[in-house]
Design an enzyme around this catalytic site. Structure first.
Site, PDB file in Angstrom:
ATOM      1  N   ARG A  61      50.317  47.516  38.241  1.00  0.00           N
ATOM      2  CA  ARG A  61      50.876  46.511  37.559  1.00  0.00           C
ATOM      3  C   ARG A  61      50.517  46.054  36.163  1.00  0.00           C
ATOM      4  O   ARG A  61      51.284  45.206  35.611  1.00  0.00           O
ATOM      5  CB  ARG A  61      50.381  45.424  38.595  1.00  0.00           C
ATOM      6  CG  ARG A  61      50.947  45.466  39.857  1.00  0.00           C
ATOM      7  CD  ARG A  61      50.556  44.346  40.912  1.00  0.00           C
ATOM      8  NE  ARG A  61      49.113  44.370  41.413  1.00  0.00           N
ATOM      9  CZ  ARG A  61      48.565  45.036  42.261  1.00  0.00           C
ATOM     10  NH1 ARG A  61      49.600  45.532  43.119  1.00  0.00           N
ATOM     11  NH2 ARG A  61      47.324  45.235  42.578  1.00  0.00           N
ATOM     12  N   GLU A  98      34.029  49.213  47.099  1.00  0.00           N
ATOM     13  CA  GLU A  98      33.167  48.441  47.979  1.00  0.00           C
ATOM     14  C   GLU A  98      32.705  49.723  48.877  1.00  0.00           C
ATOM     15  O   GLU A  98      31.539  49.782  49.377  1.00  0.00           O
ATOM     16  CB  GLU A  98      34.237  47.623  48.867  1.00  0.00           C
ATOM     17  CG  GLU A  98      33.230  46.797  49.727  1.00  0.00           C
ATOM     18  CD  GLU A  98      34.313  45.812  50.372  1.00  0.00           C
ATOM     19  OE1 GLU A  98      35.618  45.606  49.939  1.00  0.00           O
ATOM     20  OE2 GLU A  98      33.895  45.311  51.511  1.00  0.00           O
TER      21      GLU A  98
HETATM   22  P1  AMP Z   1      38.247  44.465  40.661  1.00  0.00           P
HETATM   23  O1  AMP Z   1      38.006  45.960  40.010  1.00  0.00           O
HETATM   24  O2  AMP Z   1      37.378  44.040  41.867  1.00  0.00           O
HETATM   25  O3  AMP Z   1      38.141  43.399  39.444  1.00  0.00           O
HETATM   26  O4  AMP Z   1      39.800  44.464  41.177  1.00  0.00           O
HETATM   27  C1  AMP Z   1      40.962  44.411  40.371  1.00  0.00           C
HETATM   28  C2  AMP Z   1      41.979  45.250  40.684  1.00  0.00           C
HETATM   29  O5  AMP Z   1      42.327  45.371  42.166  1.00  0.00           O
HETATM   30  C3  AMP Z   1      43.278  45.117  39.994  1.00  0.00           C
HETATM   31  O6  AMP Z   1      43.852  46.090  39.528  1.00  0.00           O
HETATM   32  C4  AMP Z   1      44.051  44.146  41.019  1.00  0.00           C
HETATM   33  O7  AMP Z   1      45.284  44.307  40.934  1.00  0.00           O
HETATM   34  C5  AMP Z   1      43.361  44.693  42.318  1.00  0.00           C
HETATM   35  N1  AMP Z   1      43.014  43.442  43.333  1.00  0.00           N
HETATM   36  C6  AMP Z   1      41.734  43.125  43.519  1.00  0.00           C
HETATM   37  N2  AMP Z   1      41.800  41.995  44.470  1.00  0.00           N
HETATM   38  C7  AMP Z   1      43.216  41.736  44.720  1.00  0.00           C
HETATM   39  C8  AMP Z   1      43.686  40.647  45.280  1.00  0.00           C
HETATM   40  N3  AMP Z   1      42.926  39.649  46.047  1.00  0.00           N
HETATM   41  N4  AMP Z   1      45.296  40.429  45.254  1.00  0.00           N
HETATM   42  C9  AMP Z   1      45.880  41.492  44.453  1.00  0.00           C
HETATM   43  N5  AMP Z   1      45.333  42.506  43.867  1.00  0.00           N
HETATM   44  C10 AMP Z   1      43.926  42.645  43.816  1.00  0.00           C
END
Ligand code: AMP
Length: 178
Positions: A61, A98
């Site tokens: 995205r 995770e």
């Molecule tokens: P993080 O590395 O934990 O900051 O997760 C960010 C990445 O995971 C991004 O590329 C988001 O598109 C995806 N992502 C994480 N949580 C969600 C969510 N609740 N809804 C949609 N995309 C998410």
């Protein structure tokens, strides 16, 4: 159109891709002409005078948003992809999920030394992905000007994590929870 209206264009899908996750789906926002234009303008605006020279977007995205932000800022675009997808020589960066570890990559010659780069993705949660992308950009010689996201999940602390490392984090809408 205000940021509040932008929030109403984002669809929430409960328990996707697994129980307990509220998936914030931006395809409904991407499909809305006025909403998309507003979103791109609002992501780019804080960096209009920041002498950004390249926009890097995170698969998938972040490609859609990052390409449009790059066009608006008058820069080129650099894709950051999952392991094994880029055709030329790459540098990689692993980061904790995770459960387990993932790897993102970029072309080793995508950034010129000292090039001023803006990082773009749709959403920041824990900040793990953006943090890995920032490391990758730094290792490639780029200077990170900041990071822009449509959505912040502040309870997961991603923006705070970037800002602790002096990376300006710009987001348009926030949602509670995960
Ligand atoms: P993080 O590395 O934990 O900051 O997760 C960010 C990445 O995971 C991004 O590329 C988001 O598109 C995806 N992502 C994480 N949580 C969600 C969510 N609740 N809804 C949609 N995309 C998410």
């Amino acid at each position: 159109m205000t940021d509040l209206d932008l929030k109403s264009l984002i669809r929430t899908i409960p328990d996707y891709p697994k129980p307990g996750i509220q998936f914030r789906d931006i395809t409904t926002l991407l499909g809305h002409a006025e909403g998309l234009r507003h979103c791109i303008e609002a992501m780019a605006a804080p960096f209009a005078h920041a002498r950004v020279e390249a926009v890097a977007g995170i698969e998938a995205r972040g490609f859609i948003l990052g390409g449009a932000v790059a066009d608006r800022l008058g820069t080129g675009f650099v894709p950051i992809r999952k392991k094994g997808k880029l055709p030329w020589k790459t540098i990689g960066q692993d980061y904790e999920l995770e459960y387990g570890v993932d790897v993102i990559e970029m072309h080793e010659d995508a950034i010129r030394p000292g090039e001023r780069v803006l990082l773009v993705d749709d959403l920041i949660a824990t900040g793990g992905t953006a943090h890995a992308a920032a490391k990758l950009l730094a290792r490639s010689g780029g200077e990170l000007v900041g990071a822009a996201f449509v959505i912040d999940l502040p309870e997961l602390g991603g923006c705070e994590r970037l800002e602790r490392e002096s990376i300006a984090c710009h987001t348009l809408v926030t949602f509670d929870g995960h």
